[in-house]
Design a protein around this motif. Structure first.
Motif, mmCIF file in Angstrom:
data_model
loop_
_atom_site.group_PDB
_atom_site.id
_atom_site.type_symbol
_atom_site.label_atom_id
_atom_site.label_comp_id
_atom_site.label_asym_id
_atom_site.label_seq_id
_atom_site.Cartn_x
_atom_site.Cartn_y
_atom_site.Cartn_z
ATOM 1 N N LEU A 1 0.842 -1.191 0.000
ATOM 2 C CA LEU A 1 0.000 0.000 0.000
ATOM 3 C C LEU A 1 0.875 1.239 0.000
ATOM 4 C CD1 LEU A 1 -2.652 -1.200 2.612
ATOM 5 C CD2 LEU A 1 -2.822 -1.203 0.108
ATOM 6 N N ASN A 2 0.264 2.342 -0.380
ATOM 7 C CA ASN A 2 0.962 3.625 -0.431
ATOM 8 C C ASN A 2 1.777 3.886 0.833
ATOM 9 O OD1 ASN A 2 1.672 6.275 -0.536
ATOM 10 N ND2 ASN A 2 -0.403 7.074 -0.274
ATOM 11 N N ALA A 3 3.086 4.090 0.678
ATOM 12 C CA ALA A 3 3.928 4.387 1.846
ATOM 13 C C ALA A 3 4.875 5.523 1.497
ATOM 14 C CB ALA A 3 4.694 3.140 2.269
ATOM 15 N N VAL A 4 4.307 6.653 1.057
ATOM 16 C CA VAL A 4 5.132 7.838 0.801
ATOM 17 C C VAL A 4 4.638 8.961 1.716
ATOM 18 C CG1 VAL A 4 5.584 7.186 -1.599
ATOM 19 C CG2 VAL A 4 3.615 8.637 -1.075
ATOM 20 N N MET B 1 2.345 17.353 -5.189
ATOM 21 C CA MET B 1 2.275 16.732 -3.860
ATOM 22 C C MET B 1 2.009 15.239 -4.036
ATOM 23 S SD MET B 1 2.821 19.232 -1.956
ATOM 24 C CE MET B 1 2.340 19.023 -0.278
ATOM 25 N N ALA B 2 2.708 14.411 -3.285
ATOM 26 C CA ALA B 2 2.597 12.960 -3.475
ATOM 27 C C ALA B 2 1.157 12.481 -3.289
ATOM 28 C CB ALA B 2 3.529 12.246 -2.511
ATOM 29 N N GLY B 3 0.427 13.118 -2.365
ATOM 30 C CA GLY B 3 -0.949 12.708 -2.080
ATOM 31 C C GLY B 3 -1.896 12.934 -3.252
ATOM 32 N N ALA B 4 -1.455 13.721 -4.248
ATOM 33 C CA ALA B 4 -2.329 14.032 -5.394
ATOM 34 C C ALA B 4 -1.939 13.221 -6.626
ATOM 35 C CB ALA B 4 -2.237 15.525 -5.712
ATOM 36 N N LEU B 5 -1.022 12.268 -6.482
ATOM 37 C CA LEU B 5 -0.537 11.533 -7.660
ATOM 38 C C LEU B 5 -1.528 10.480 -8.142
ATOM 39 C CD1 LEU B 5 3.198 10.753 -6.748
ATOM 40 C CD2 LEU B 5 2.387 12.316 -8.535
ATOM 41 N N PRO B 6 -1.591 10.259 -9.474
ATOM 42 C CA PRO B 6 -2.331 9.103 -9.989
ATOM 43 C C PRO B 6 -1.636 7.803 -9.553
ATOM 44 C CG PRO B 6 -1.738 10.647 -11.755
ATOM 45 C CD PRO B 6 -1.014 11.084 -10.530
ATOM 46 N N VAL B 7 -2.354 6.676 -9.693
ATOM 47 C CA VAL B 7 -1.866 5.398 -9.138
ATOM 48 C C VAL B 7 -0.484 4.995 -9.671
ATOM 49 C CG1 VAL B 7 -2.329 2.914 -9.012
ATOM 50 C CG2 VAL B 7 -4.183 4.524 -8.730
ATOM 51 N N LEU B 8 -0.294 5.070 -10.985
ATOM 52 C CA LEU B 8 0.991 4.641 -11.553
ATOM 53 C C LEU B 8 2.141 5.482 -10.994
ATOM 54 C CD1 LEU B 8 2.813 3.086 -13.518
ATOM 55 C CD2 LEU B 8 2.227 4.784 -15.272
ATOM 56 N N GLN B 9 1.951 6.801 -10.979
ATOM 57 C CA GLN B 9 3.029 7.676 -10.509
ATOM 58 C C GLN B 9 3.298 7.470 -9.016
ATOM 59 O OE1 GLN B 9 0.793 8.604 -12.862
ATOM 60 N NE2 GLN B 9 2.379 8.692 -14.463
ATOM 61 N N LEU B 10 2.239 7.140 -8.266
ATOM 62 C CA LEU B 10 2.426 6.851 -6.840
ATOM 63 C C LEU B 10 3.284 5.595 -6.656
ATOM 64 C CD1 LEU B 10 1.618 7.880 -4.081
ATOM 65 C CD2 LEU B 10 -0.479 6.543 -4.237
ATOM 66 N N LYS B 11 2.996 4.576 -7.474
ATOM 67 C CA LYS B 11 3.805 3.342 -7.415
ATOM 68 C C LYS B 11 5.256 3.652 -7.782
ATOM 69 C CE LYS B 11 0.571 -0.277 -7.577
ATOM 70 N NZ LYS B 11 0.619 -1.501 -6.818
ATOM 71 N N LEU B 12 5.429 4.458 -8.843
ATOM 72 C CA LEU B 12 6.787 4.789 -9.286
ATOM 73 C C LEU B 12 7.523 5.592 -8.211
ATOM 74 C CD1 LEU B 12 5.991 5.666 -13.006
ATOM 75 C CD2 LEU B 12 7.440 3.768 -12.220
ATOM 76 N N LEU B 13 6.780 6.450 -7.514
ATOM 77 C CA LEU B 13 7.429 7.222 -6.448
ATOM 78 C C LEU B 13 7.880 6.298 -5.312
ATOM 79 C CD1 LEU B 13 8.382 9.771 -5.086
ATOM 80 C CD2 LEU B 13 6.052 10.161 -4.255
ATOM 81 N N MET B 14 7.021 5.326 -4.973
ATOM 82 C CA MET B 14 7.409 4.398 -3.895
ATOM 83 C C MET B 14 8.657 3.604 -4.312
ATOM 84 S SD MET B 14 5.009 2.051 -1.455
ATOM 85 C CE MET B 14 3.936 1.627 -2.753
ATOM 86 N N ILE B 15 8.696 3.216 -5.573
ATOM 87 C CA ILE B 15 9.874 2.515 -6.092
ATOM 88 C C ILE B 15 11.082 3.468 -6.041
ATOM 89 C CG2 ILE B 15 10.903 1.511 -8.184
ATOM 90 C CD1 ILE B 15 7.846 0.737 -8.875
ATOM 91 N N GLY B 16 10.852 4.716 -6.452
ATOM 92 C CA GLY B 16 11.930 5.713 -6.427
ATOM 93 C C GLY B 16 12.485 5.902 -5.031
ATOM 94 N N CYS B 17 11.597 5.975 -4.043
ATOM 95 C CA CYS B 17 12.040 6.152 -2.651
ATOM 96 C C CYS B 17 12.897 4.968 -2.204
ATOM 97 C CB CYS B 17 10.833 6.311 -1.727
ATOM 98 S SG CYS B 17 10.057 7.928 -1.875
ATOM 99 N N ALA B 18 12.570 3.784 -2.719
ATOM 100 C CA ALA B 18 13.343 2.595 -2.318
ATOM 101 C C ALA B 18 14.702 2.542 -3.003
ATOM 102 C CB ALA B 18 12.544 1.325 -2.637
ATOM 103 N N ILE B 19 14.791 3.087 -4.219
ATOM 104 C CA ILE B 19 16.071 2.944 -4.945
ATOM 105 C C ILE B 19 16.981 4.149 -4.797
ATOM 106 C CG2 ILE B 19 15.097 1.348 -6.643
ATOM 107 C CD1 ILE B 19 14.948 3.623 -8.642
ATOM 108 N N VAL B 20 16.462 5.226 -4.189
ATOM 109 C CA VAL B 20 17.254 6.459 -4.140
ATOM 110 C C VAL B 20 18.497 6.309 -3.251
ATOM 111 C CG1 VAL B 20 16.088 7.634 -2.205
ATOM 112 C CG2 VAL B 20 16.932 8.975 -4.154
ATOM 113 N N SER B 21 18.476 5.320 -2.347
ATOM 114 C CA SER B 21 19.645 5.087 -1.488
ATOM 115 C C SER B 21 20.617 4.084 -2.119
ATOM 116 C CB SER B 21 19.187 4.595 -0.107
ATOM 117 O OG SER B 21 18.395 3.423 -0.256
ATOM 118 N N HIS B 22 20.420 3.785 -3.410
ATOM 119 C CA HIS B 22 21.325 2.860 -4.124
ATOM 120 C C HIS B 22 21.381 1.482 -3.481
ATOM 121 C CE1 HIS B 22 23.250 4.675 -7.471
ATOM 122 N NE2 HIS B 22 23.764 5.691 -6.818
ATOM 123 N N PRO B 23 20.253 0.811 -3.263
ATOM 124 C CA PRO B 23 20.316 -0.497 -2.595
ATOM 125 C C PRO B 23 21.006 -1.552 -3.461
ATOM 126 C CG PRO B 23 18.140 -0.139 -3.520
ATOM 127 C CD PRO B 23 18.891 1.146 -3.711
#
Ligand SMILES: Nc1ncnc2c1ncn2[C@@H]1O[C@H](COP(=O)(O)OP(=O)(O)OP(=O)(O)O)[C@@H](O)[C@H]1O
Length: 270
Positions: free
Chosen positions: A91-94, A146-168
């Motif tokens: 679920l959304n975690a941004v 604002m993240a809360g106003a994003l469409p579903v796809l962009q919200l998913k991409l943002l969550m993915i972005g948040c996970a990869i931004v630390s170079h895992p």
């Protein structure tokens, strides 16, 4: 126990008990560097619990987790993130009240090293990394939304972005394409392929969309009642009658064959 540092991740006898119920039950497996491991299984099989254990959200009742040969069992979520394991959630975690760009800067800032208090401004490295991930995820045009106003796809991409931004080194994706249409699934898959092929990111992905999973994963492990029911090459999944019975069903088996064939055609033409 033998440590096998050639495996990026090694899990031995991992058990999580909630009262008498074992959400994961004596589970052992490994993930090699550069590999994509898919995880499937019916609802309640223990897939998300496994991610909770690997990412330090909850400690195991028994068993060991080795990352790059080091025992990380029982470490907290921040420490595990700083060692190079990131995850997404079903679920959304941004941060809904931050912009897309600020979400990424915040995750870059706290995800890369131990910080107890926020700085007055983001450091240069976080700014640069956020810009790189905006580009990689195709979110540049949404940077100031604002993240809360994003469409579903962009919200998913943002969550993915948040996970990869630390170079895992290891990325755990929990149902990343659930609820998306085929075109949107392909948008996400293109990002994952870039991470795997050009950034060397090792990926473990939980997914119910079998055509996506069998096309993307090198190997698939199926869980049932917290234990391993099947482990093997993505193409072999639909050949296991127990997996078809417990998890895939007839249409899921057909989808998984379709995905595996698409991957074979892709390999043959690439
Ligand atoms: N905090 C908790 N307390 C008690 N039981 C829990 C807790 N978290 C998970 N469970 C139970 O553990 C089992 C495994 O749950 P889990 O969410 O890991 O399954 P899952 O395979 O991810 O399912 P789904 O596909 O529906 O997401 C379920 O029976 C669930 O109710």
């Amino acid at each position: 126990m033998t440590h096998s540092p050639q495996h990026l991740l090694e899990v031995r006898g991992l058990t999580k008990a909630y009262g008498a119920m074992k959400a994961t039950n004596d589970l052992s497996f490994h993930v090699d560097r550069g590999e994509v491991l898919g995880i499937g299984g019916p609802n309640g099989a223990g897939k998300t619990t496994l991610f909770d254990l690997l990412s330090g959200v909850t400690p195991p009742t028994a068993g060991r987790i080795l990352f790059e040969g080091a025992d990380i069992t029982g470490l907290g979520a921040s420490a595990i993130c700083h060692l190079g394991i990131s995850r997404t959630f079903q679920l959304n975690a941004v941060f809904n009240s931050q912009t897309v760009a600020d979400n990424l800067k915040t995750c870059a800032y706290f995800g890369s090293e131990k910080r107890l208090v926020p700085g007055l401004s983001y450091d240069r490295r976080s700014e640069i990394r956020a810009a790189e991930v905006l580009d990689l995820t195709g979110l540049t045009d949404y940077a100031d939304v604002m993240a809360g106003a994003l469409p579903v796809l962009q919200l998913k991409l943002l969550m993915i972005g948040c996970a990869i931004v630390s170079h895992p080194k290891l990325l755990l994706l929990d149902e990343p394409v659930g609820g998306l249409n085929p075109a949107e699934i392909e948008t996400c898959a293109a990002v994952f392929r870039q991470l795997r092929d050009f950034h060397g990111t090792t990926i473990v992905v939980i997914e119910h969309v079998m055509s996506f999973m069998t096309a993307f994963a090198d190997r698939i492990m199926i869980l049932h009642h917290g234990a391993k029911l099947h482990e093997g090459a993505a193409g072999s999944l639909a050949d296991n009658p127990e997996v078809v019975d417990v998890f895939l069903g007839v249409s899921g088996a057909a989808d998984s064959r379709k995905g595996a064939q698409a991957e074979e055609v892709g390999n043959a033409t690439s």
